[in-house]
Design a protein around this motif. Structure first.
Motif, PDB file in Angstrom:
ATOM      1  N   LYS A 141      83.358 -12.741  53.515  1.00  0.00           N
ATOM      2  CA  LYS A 141      82.415 -10.737  53.082  1.00  0.00           C
ATOM      3  C   LYS A 141      80.615 -11.762  52.311  1.00  0.00           C
ATOM      4  O   LYS A 141      81.395 -12.252  51.106  1.00  0.00           O
ATOM      5  N   ASN A 142      80.464 -10.837  52.637  1.00  0.00           N
ATOM      6  CA  ASN A 142      78.875 -11.268  52.199  1.00  0.00           C
ATOM      7  C   ASN A 142      78.672 -10.212  50.698  1.00  0.00           C
ATOM      8  O   ASN A 142      79.552  -9.032  50.730  1.00  0.00           O
ATOM      9  N   ASN A 143      77.668  -9.856  50.460  1.00  0.00           N
ATOM     10  CA  ASN A 143      77.589  -8.421  48.943  1.00  0.00           C
ATOM     11  C   ASN A 143      77.502  -7.761  49.325  1.00  0.00           C
ATOM     12  O   ASN A 143      77.843  -7.063  48.905  1.00  0.00           O
ATOM     13  N   GLN A 144      77.385  -6.920  51.199  1.00  0.00           N
ATOM     14  CA  GLN A 144      77.623  -5.573  51.030  1.00  0.00           C
ATOM     15  C   GLN A 144      79.454  -5.431  51.642  1.00  0.00           C
ATOM     16  O   GLN A 144      79.300  -4.660  52.289  1.00  0.00           O
ATOM     17  N   ASN A 145      79.521  -6.189  51.746  1.00  0.00           N
ATOM     18  CA  ASN A 145      81.416  -6.071  51.904  1.00  0.00           C
ATOM     19  C   ASN A 145      81.295  -6.022  53.987  1.00  0.00           C
ATOM     20  O   ASN A 145      82.049  -5.337  54.186  1.00  0.00           O
ATOM     21  N   LEU A 146      80.693  -7.231  54.484  1.00  0.00           N
ATOM     22  CA  LEU A 146      80.319  -6.853  55.671  1.00  0.00           C
ATOM     23  C   LEU A 146      80.818  -8.341  56.326  1.00  0.00           C
ATOM     24  O   LEU A 146      80.903  -9.430  56.135  1.00  0.00           O
ATOM     25  N   GLU A 147      81.949  -7.946  56.879  1.00  0.00           N
ATOM     26  CA  GLU A 147      82.038  -9.224  58.207  1.00  0.00           C
ATOM     27  C   GLU A 147      80.938 -10.752  58.095  1.00  0.00           C
ATOM     28  O   GLU A 147      79.667 -10.419  58.856  1.00  0.00           O
ATOM     29  N   ALA A 148      81.509 -11.588  57.950  1.00  0.00           N
ATOM     30  CA  ALA A 148      79.748 -12.339  57.586  1.00  0.00           C
ATOM     31  C   ALA A 148      80.890 -13.892  58.616  1.00  0.00           C
ATOM     32  O   ALA A 148      81.971 -14.202  57.787  1.00  0.00           O
ATOM     33  N   LEU A 149      79.763 -14.852  58.907  1.00  0.00           N
ATOM     34  CA  LEU A 149      80.666 -16.656  59.440  1.00  0.00           C
ATOM     35  C   LEU A 149      79.950 -17.039  58.070  1.00  0.00           C
ATOM     36  O   LEU A 149      78.482 -17.358  58.140  1.00  0.00           O
ATOM     37  N   LEU A 150      80.758 -18.323  57.517  1.00  0.00           N
ATOM     38  CA  LEU A 150      79.655 -19.353  56.604  1.00  0.00           C
ATOM     39  C   LEU A 150      79.699 -21.113  57.229  1.00  0.00           C
ATOM     40  O   LEU A 150      80.768 -20.623  57.685  1.00  0.00           O
ATOM     41  N   PHE A 151      78.759 -21.539  57.796  1.00  0.00           N
ATOM     42  CA  PHE A 151      78.425 -22.633  58.134  1.00  0.00           C
ATOM     43  C   PHE A 151      78.493 -23.744  57.312  1.00  0.00           C
ATOM     44  O   PHE A 151      77.038 -23.467  56.658  1.00  0.00           O
ATOM     45  N   GLN A 152      79.314 -23.860  57.513  1.00  0.00           N
ATOM     46  CA  GLN A 152      78.313 -25.468  56.085  1.00  0.00           C
ATOM     47  C   GLN A 152      78.349 -27.428  57.255  1.00  0.00           C
ATOM     48  O   GLN A 152      79.096 -27.458  58.242  1.00  0.00           O
ATOM     49  N   PHE A 153      77.957 -27.682  56.791  1.00  0.00           N
ATOM     50  CA  PHE A 153      78.070 -29.229  57.426  1.00  0.00           C
ATOM     51  C   PHE A 153      77.114 -29.992  56.330  1.00  0.00           C
ATOM     52  O   PHE A 153      76.261 -29.884  55.906  1.00  0.00           O
ATOM     53  N   ASP A 154      78.119 -31.474  56.068  1.00  0.00           N
ATOM     54  CA  ASP A 154      77.897 -32.224  55.698  1.00  0.00           C
ATOM     55  C   ASP A 154      78.001 -33.768  55.808  1.00  0.00           C
ATOM     56  O   ASP A 154      78.518 -33.917  56.904  1.00  0.00           O
ATOM     57  N   VAL A 155      76.456 -33.892  56.004  1.00  0.00           N
ATOM     58  CA  VAL A 155      76.701 -35.766  56.413  1.00  0.00           C
ATOM     59  C   VAL A 155      77.041 -36.049  55.088  1.00  0.00           C
ATOM     60  O   VAL A 155      77.019 -36.581  54.282  1.00  0.00           O
ATOM     61  N   ILE A 156      78.093 -37.631  56.136  1.00  0.00           N
ATOM     62  CA  ILE A 156      78.555 -38.197  54.866  1.00  0.00           C
ATOM     63  C   ILE A 156      78.141 -39.734  56.032  1.00  0.00           C
ATOM     64  O   ILE A 156      78.594 -41.107  54.199  1.00  0.00           O
ATOM     65  N   GLU A 157      77.403 -40.222  56.653  1.00  0.00           N
ATOM     66  CA  GLU A 157      77.316 -41.206  56.526  1.00  0.00           C
ATOM     67  C   GLU A 157      76.269 -41.667  57.163  1.00  0.00           C
ATOM     68  O   GLU A 157      76.019 -41.051  58.561  1.00  0.00           O
TER      69      GLU A 157
END
Length: 338
Positions: A141-157
């Motif tokens: 949920k974002n600041n406006q309480n709207l439906e959102a998607l959180l994408f996270q990408f982490d380079v490990i090697e």
């Protein structure tokens, strides 16, 4: 005239200072759909090639602050999110191979804009790496309480075959950052708009944290057919090899067609001659009775057991059978006629 010259000189100096500015961590290419992230690579060796003696010189390493360029793109139909043209979360369980160019940390904004205008990577000063990474996509949920998607990408090697021997470097520095992209659902404006569809609200670099529902891709353990050593990898590799073989020549396609025909004929023959094996005891007994009946000339009825030879001749009426009258007599009215 002097004032005009001084003004022109000041403008040129200001232009040089502006163009020499270091590119920010995240550059907006198209609001909501395309961003360029310059991910600092803490402790990574910087690969370089001395081209003064030619373009075939070996690559070397030096200590220099550097970063990885990540091109984040979201199509208008929101079918998938791409990192450097590698589709992530596209519905395919096979994770894509992701490659990234390396640049110095003070890579300037005009160099970046020049590469964007040229629409190709070109020579950015450093090498390029295959990435081992982990990523996740979850509902928030974002600041406006709207439906959102959180994408996270982490380079490990990092992996590179430019050097000899091949380079493999783990990004385990405590200050290493990861990419975080927030997507929100956009309203449907017409019947032709896909639903649901999203756009990028923000893209930024954040400190590393644990990821929910993460998937990890190790570069050396995966290829274009998936994770090596799994059943899905074997199936994908076999299917791809078969398609490549069939498309290689006319004779390969003809051989495959003939093989399908032969298999079809074999299956048909097995169904025809193997039908006897699948019959139950009752069907076999009935078939045996019919076979015995045919041996006797078809004179014994299979169901009743009567001998058909005894039943040949004049048909006896009900009166003859019931009253025991002679077969030669006939009952006509109230009299008897011989």
């Amino acid at each position: 005239m002097v004032l005009r010259a001084v003004s022109l000189l000041a403008t040129l100096c200001l232009f040089r200072v502006t163009s020499a500015e270091v590119a920010p961590e995240v550059t907006v290419v198209e609001e909501g759909y395309n961003y360029i992230a310059k991910l600092p690579c803490a402790g990574c060796p910087f690969l370089f090639q001395d081209t003064s003696k030619g373009s075939n010189e070996q690559w070397g390493e030096r200590t220099d602050d550097n970063a990885l360029l990540l091109n984040i793109s979201l199509p208008y139909d929101s079918a998938f999110l791409t990192i450097n043209n590698a589709p992530l979360h596209s519905g395919n369980r096979i994770l894509p191979l992701v490659y990234a160019n390396q640049v110095v940390q003070d890579f300037s904004a005009d160099q970046l804009s020049g590469q964007l205008e040229a629409s190709h990577e070109g020579n950015l000063g450093g090498g390029f790496f295959g990435l081992s990474y982990r990523h996740s996509l979850r509902h928030v949920k974002n600041n406006q309480n709207l439906e959102a998607l959180l994408f996270q990408f982490d380079v490990i090697e990092l992996h590179s075959a430019l050097t000899s021997p091949a380079l493999q470097f783990q990004l385990n520095d405590a200050v290493q950052k990861m990419l975080e992209v927030l997507l929100i659902q956009r309203p449907v404006l017409s019947a032709s708009d896909p639903s649901p569809s999203f756009e990028i609200l923000s893209a930024k670099l954040v400190p590393r944290t644990s990821l929910g529902h993460e998937r990890t891709m190790h570069f050396l353990a995966w290829d274009t057919h998936g994770e090596k050593g799994t059943a899905s990898h074997a199936l994908s590799y076999g299917t791809s090899s078969l398609v490549d073989f069939l498309s290689s020549s006319f004779w390969a396609l003809l051989g495959f067609t003939m093989a399908v025909i032969v298999v079809f004929i074999v299956v048909c023959l097995m169904c025809i001659f193997g039908w006897e094996f699948w019959k139950d005891d009752y069907e076999k007994a009935q078939q045996g009775k019919r076979r015995k009946s045919s041996v006797k000339g078809g004179r014994v009825d299979v169901e009743t057991g009567f001998d058909k030879r005894k039943m040949q001749g004049k048909f006896k009426s009900a009166e003859e059978l019931g009253l025991g009258l002679a077969s030669r007599g006939q009952i006509v009215g109230m009299g008897k006629s011989d």
